[in-house]
Design a protein around this motif. Structure first.
Motif, PDB file in Angstrom:
ATOM      1  N   ARG A  10      12.270  -0.515  -7.416  1.00 11.30           N
ATOM      2  CA  ARG A  10      11.777  -1.820  -6.980  1.00 11.30           C
ATOM      3  C   ARG A  10      10.700  -2.304  -7.938  1.00 11.30           C
ATOM      4  O   ARG A  10      10.065  -1.495  -8.626  1.00 11.30           O
ATOM      5  CB  ARG A  10      11.192  -1.729  -5.577  1.00 11.30           C
ATOM      6  CG  ARG A  10       9.910  -0.906  -5.519  1.00 11.30           C
ATOM      7  CD  ARG A  10       9.250  -0.906  -4.154  1.00 11.30           C
ATOM      8  NE  ARG A  10       9.738   0.175  -3.316  1.00 11.30           N
ATOM      9  CZ  ARG A  10       9.173   0.508  -2.166  1.00 11.30           C
ATOM     10  NH1 ARG A  10       8.130  -0.165  -1.716  1.00 11.30           N
ATOM     11  NH2 ARG A  10       9.643   1.514  -1.456  1.00 11.30           N
ATOM     12  N   SER A  11      10.469  -3.577  -7.977  1.00  9.56           N
ATOM     13  CA  SER A  11       9.333  -4.099  -8.719  1.00  9.56           C
ATOM     14  C   SER A  11       8.112  -4.136  -7.804  1.00  9.56           C
ATOM     15  O   SER A  11       8.246  -4.175  -6.579  1.00  9.56           O
ATOM     16  CB  SER A  11       9.639  -5.498  -9.251  1.00  9.56           C
ATOM     17  OG  SER A  11       9.936  -6.383  -8.174  1.00  9.56           O
ATOM     18  N   LEU A  12       6.937  -4.110  -8.400  1.00  6.53           N
ATOM     19  CA  LEU A  12       5.695  -4.211  -7.648  1.00  6.53           C
ATOM     20  C   LEU A  12       5.083  -5.573  -7.900  1.00  6.53           C
ATOM     21  O   LEU A  12       4.999  -6.023  -9.057  1.00  6.53           O
ATOM     22  CB  LEU A  12       4.697  -3.133  -8.061  1.00  6.53           C
ATOM     23  CG  LEU A  12       4.860  -1.733  -7.483  1.00  6.53           C
ATOM     24  CD1 LEU A  12       6.090  -1.045  -8.060  1.00  6.53           C
ATOM     25  CD2 LEU A  12       3.621  -0.891  -7.763  1.00  6.53           C
ATOM     26  N   ALA A  13       4.643  -6.234  -6.848  1.00  5.12           N
ATOM     27  CA  ALA A  13       3.964  -7.515  -6.986  1.00  5.12           C
ATOM     28  C   ALA A  13       2.498  -7.284  -7.321  1.00  5.12           C
ATOM     29  O   ALA A  13       1.895  -6.281  -6.929  1.00  5.12           O
ATOM     30  CB  ALA A  13       4.084  -8.318  -5.691  1.00  5.12           C
ATOM     31  N   ALA A  14       1.919  -8.210  -8.063  1.00  5.33           N
ATOM     32  CA  ALA A  14       0.488  -8.150  -8.351  1.00  5.33           C
ATOM     33  C   ALA A  14      -0.285  -8.037  -7.046  1.00  5.33           C
ATOM     34  O   ALA A  14      -0.001  -8.728  -6.070  1.00  5.33           O
ATOM     35  CB  ALA A  14       0.055  -9.402  -9.109  1.00  5.33           C
ATOM     36  N   GLY A  15      -1.263  -7.134  -7.032  1.00  2.83           N
ATOM     37  CA  GLY A  15      -2.019  -6.891  -5.816  1.00  2.83           C
ATOM     38  C   GLY A  15      -1.534  -5.688  -5.036  1.00  2.83           C
ATOM     39  O   GLY A  15      -2.048  -5.406  -3.954  1.00  2.83           O
ATOM     40  N   SER A  16      -0.559  -4.959  -5.571  1.00  3.15           N
ATOM     41  CA  SER A  16      -0.118  -3.727  -4.927  1.00  3.15           C
ATOM     42  C   SER A  16      -1.177  -2.641  -5.114  1.00  3.15           C
ATOM     43  O   SER A  16      -1.779  -2.518  -6.188  1.00  3.15           O
ATOM     44  CB  SER A  16       1.208  -3.249  -5.527  1.00  3.15           C
ATOM     45  OG  SER A  16       2.254  -4.135  -5.207  1.00  3.15           O
ATOM     46  N   ILE A  17      -1.399  -1.869  -4.065  1.00  2.00           N
ATOM     47  CA  ILE A  17      -2.383  -0.785  -4.100  1.00  2.00           C
ATOM     48  C   ILE A  17      -1.644   0.541  -4.031  1.00  2.00           C
ATOM     49  O   ILE A  17      -0.785   0.746  -3.181  1.00  2.00           O
ATOM     50  CB  ILE A  17      -3.372  -0.895  -2.922  1.00  2.00           C
ATOM     51  CG1 ILE A  17      -4.042  -2.272  -2.911  1.00  2.00           C
ATOM     52  CG2 ILE A  17      -4.427   0.205  -3.009  1.00  2.00           C
ATOM     53  CD1 ILE A  17      -4.931  -2.503  -1.694  1.00  2.00           C
ATOM     54  N   VAL A  18      -2.002   1.454  -4.943  1.00  2.00           N
ATOM     55  CA  VAL A  18      -1.393   2.777  -4.977  1.00  2.00           C
ATOM     56  C   VAL A  18      -2.509   3.809  -4.887  1.00  2.00           C
ATOM     57  O   VAL A  18      -3.469   3.781  -5.670  1.00  2.00           O
ATOM     58  CB  VAL A  18      -0.567   2.987  -6.260  1.00  2.00           C
ATOM     59  CG1 VAL A  18       0.009   4.403  -6.310  1.00  2.00           C
ATOM     60  CG2 VAL A  18       0.557   1.955  -6.344  1.00  2.00           C
ATOM     61  N   GLY A  19      -2.389   4.711  -3.904  1.00  2.00           N
ATOM     62  CA  GLY A  19      -3.415   5.712  -3.668  1.00  2.00           C
ATOM     63  C   GLY A  19      -3.068   7.058  -4.256  1.00  2.00           C
ATOM     64  O   GLY A  19      -1.896   7.394  -4.461  1.00  2.00           O
ATOM     65  N   SER A  20      -4.106   7.853  -4.492  1.00  2.00           N
ATOM     66  CA  SER A  20      -3.932   9.181  -5.095  1.00  2.00           C
ATOM     67  C   SER A  20      -3.577  10.244  -4.077  1.00  2.00           C
ATOM     68  O   SER A  20      -3.092  11.321  -4.442  1.00  2.00           O
ATOM     69  CB  SER A  20      -5.248   9.605  -5.777  1.00  2.00           C
ATOM     70  OG  SER A  20      -6.274   9.816  -4.816  1.00  2.00           O
ATOM     71  N   TRP A  52       0.873  -1.177   0.000  1.00  2.00           N
ATOM     72  CA  TRP A  52       0.000   0.000   0.000  1.00  2.00           C
ATOM     73  C   TRP A  52       0.906   1.221   0.000  1.00  2.00           C
ATOM     74  O   TRP A  52       1.570   1.526   0.986  1.00  2.00           O
ATOM     75  CB  TRP A  52      -0.909  -0.037   1.216  1.00  2.00           C
ATOM     76  CG  TRP A  52      -1.588   1.240   1.650  1.00  2.00           C
ATOM     77  CD1 TRP A  52      -1.583   1.757   2.916  1.00  2.00           C
ATOM     78  CD2 TRP A  52      -2.388   2.131   0.861  1.00  2.00           C
ATOM     79  NE1 TRP A  52      -2.321   2.920   2.965  1.00  2.00           N
ATOM     80  CE2 TRP A  52      -2.831   3.179   1.712  1.00  2.00           C
ATOM     81  CE3 TRP A  52      -2.763   2.166  -0.480  1.00  2.00           C
ATOM     82  CZ2 TRP A  52      -3.628   4.219   1.266  1.00  2.00           C
ATOM     83  CZ3 TRP A  52      -3.555   3.207  -0.934  1.00  2.00           C
ATOM     84  CH2 TRP A  52      -3.981   4.216  -0.064  1.00  2.00           C
ATOM     85  N   ALA A  53       0.978   1.876  -1.132  1.00  2.00           N
ATOM     86  CA  ALA A  53       1.796   3.074  -1.290  1.00  2.00           C
ATOM     87  C   ALA A  53       0.869   4.230  -1.629  1.00  2.00           C
ATOM     88  O   ALA A  53       0.141   4.179  -2.630  1.00  2.00           O
ATOM     89  CB  ALA A  53       2.833   2.881  -2.393  1.00  2.00           C
ATOM     90  N   ASP A  54       0.878   5.241  -0.789  1.00  2.00           N
ATOM     91  CA  ASP A  54      -0.075   6.331  -0.956  1.00  2.00           C
ATOM     92  C   ASP A  54       0.647   7.607  -1.371  1.00  2.00           C
ATOM     93  O   ASP A  54       1.588   8.046  -0.696  1.00  2.00           O
ATOM     94  CB  ASP A  54      -0.835   6.559   0.354  1.00  2.00           C
ATOM     95  CG  ASP A  54      -2.073   7.409   0.147  1.00  2.00           C
ATOM     96  OD1 ASP A  54      -2.542   7.504  -0.999  1.00  2.00           O
ATOM     97  OD2 ASP A  54      -2.586   7.970   1.136  1.00  2.00           O
ATOM     98  N   GLY A  55       0.195   8.183  -2.460  1.00  2.00           N
ATOM     99  CA  GLY A  55       0.807   9.393  -2.971  1.00  2.00           C
ATOM    100  C   GLY A  55       0.114  10.647  -2.469  1.00  2.00           C
ATOM    101  O   GLY A  55      -0.790  10.603  -1.629  1.00  2.00           O
ATOM    102  N   SER A  56       0.543  11.776  -2.968  1.00  2.00           N
ATOM    103  CA  SER A  56      -0.124  13.055  -2.730  1.00  2.00           C
ATOM    104  C   SER A  56      -0.184  13.769  -4.062  1.00  2.00           C
ATOM    105  O   SER A  56       0.551  14.726  -4.328  1.00  2.00           O
ATOM    106  CB  SER A  56       0.630  13.878  -1.683  1.00  2.00           C
ATOM    107  OG  SER A  56      -0.166  14.933  -1.207  1.00  2.00           O
ATOM    108  N   ALA A  57      -1.065  13.252  -4.931  1.00  2.00           N
ATOM    109  CA  ALA A  57      -1.110  13.693  -6.319  1.00  2.00           C
ATOM    110  C   ALA A  57      -1.763  15.060  -6.488  1.00  2.00           C
ATOM    111  O   ALA A  57      -1.573  15.719  -7.507  1.00  2.00           O
ATOM    112  CB  ALA A  57      -1.849  12.671  -7.178  1.00  2.00           C
TER     113      ALA A  57
END
Length: 340
Positions: free
Chosen positions: A251-261, A80-85
């Motif tokens: 890094r690579s991301l595994a399937a099922g990674s969640i990225v937030g806006s 779970w990686a959350d950005g600040s777009a």
């Protein structure tokens, strides 16, 4: 297609959901869980799409879909990686405390690594031990990826987006300053977040999904009153292709990674801070933003953070007024201290 996980075990039972969110069909014969489907997406996605078509045509056994029975679509995610777009949001935060915003914030996304081992179900309460911690909702859009190789380009990263949904990124605002001052980022100030009942494939969103952005208003309510109506496709400085590629730089991301806006945020019509919904504006997707504006305009914040008994609702509707992802509906509840 629309996918959900009904409560069953730790990782839920995969179902396909009808477009109107009224019905669902068991998909466990294709993949027992959503994570299993994502792990083998090349083979499972066509089968899930056929199942979704059969569900729409009432050609297969179906059952009523109740959002209260849904777990988080991915109760446990690999990342779970959350950005600040929405840099408008960041600019307001810094302005409220009299800090200049580095020019790089407009070209290099801000992002933090959040807790992914326990996503709350869309009707789960928000547990809050101490109101003094400054509990806040953050209405966001998120994407779920397939495998993404390290060094992926923006276009490659965008092509790896498998599903789109909503998230309430719960934040404990009054714990944040001390944590950031340590120089290691968020930890205690970012408890479990909440996912929408349903995740949706990008093609299902039609023209609302374009340029790596979801162009629909995010509907946020606090205690039954409209709080935010910001458009998720407006003022989004970094699209999801850019955000996913940012994570994949080293890094690579595994399937099922969640990225937030990050918190969906719009400027006012004059280019300045937005206005509350009650004053004819688009409002806000988190309490911190209105508190920032109050501080800038009056010298002090007036709107309180979430308290025990408060209710939060986050939803998004299509042109016809139908919910796309189902609604996140949560009550803030007290949690006794283990030391009591």
């Amino acid at each position: 297609m629309k996918l959900a996980s009904l409560k069953s075990g730790r990782d839920g039972r995969l179902v396909v959901v009808s477009r109107d969110l009224h019905w669902c069909a068991d998909a466990s014969h294709i993949a027992p869980t959503l994570q299993a489907a994502l792990d083998d997406w090349e083979h499972t996605a066509p089968k899930l799409e056929l199942l979704a078509t059969d569900l729409e045509h009432e050609a297969i056994p179906r059952e009523r879909f109740h959002e209260r029975d849904a777990a988080a679509p991915l109760p446990r995610a690999y990342q779970w990686a959350d950005g600040s777009a929405y840099v408008n949001h960041v600019e307001l935060v810094r302005k409220a405390r009299g800090a200049e915003m580095p020019a790089s914030f407009w070209t290099d996304p801000l992002m933090y690594q959040g807790a992914s081992d326990n996503f709350l179900a869309p009707r789960d309460p928000i547990p809050l031990q101490d109101e003094a911690w400054g509990c806040d909702m953050e209405g966001e859009v998120c994407v779920v990826t397939g495998d993404v190789p390290m060094g992926a380009t923006r276009d490659e990263a965008l092509a790896a987006v498998r599903l789109v949904g909503l998230v309430n990124d719960v934040s404990l605002r009054n714990l944040i300053p001390a944590e950031l001052a340590k120089g290691f980022g968020f930890l205690q100030s970012k408890p479990a977040s909440t996912l929408s009942p349903v995740l949706v494939s990008p093609d299902e969103l039609g023209s609302d999904w374009r340029d790596g952005k979801l162009h629909r208003p995010l509907l946020v309510e606090l205690n039954g009153e409209p709080f935010g109506r910001a458009d998720a496709g407006t003022d989004m400085t970094f699209d999801f292709g850019t955000l996913v590629a940012h994570v994949a730089k080293t890094r690579s991301l595994a399937a099922g990674s969640i990225v937030g806006s990050g918190t969906v945020s719009n400027k006012g019509v004059d280019g300045g801070p937005g206005k509350p919904v009650a004053d004819g504006g688009l409002g806000y997707s988190c309490i911190a933003e209105i508190r920032m504006i109050e501080t800038i305009q009056t010298g002090a914040a007036r709107t309180p953070f979430l308290r025990h008994g408060d209710h939060v609702r986050i939803d998004m509707k299509d042109e016809a007024g139908h919910s796309i992802f189902g609604a996140i509906e949560q009550e803030v509840i007290p949690v006794p201290s283990s030391r009591a």
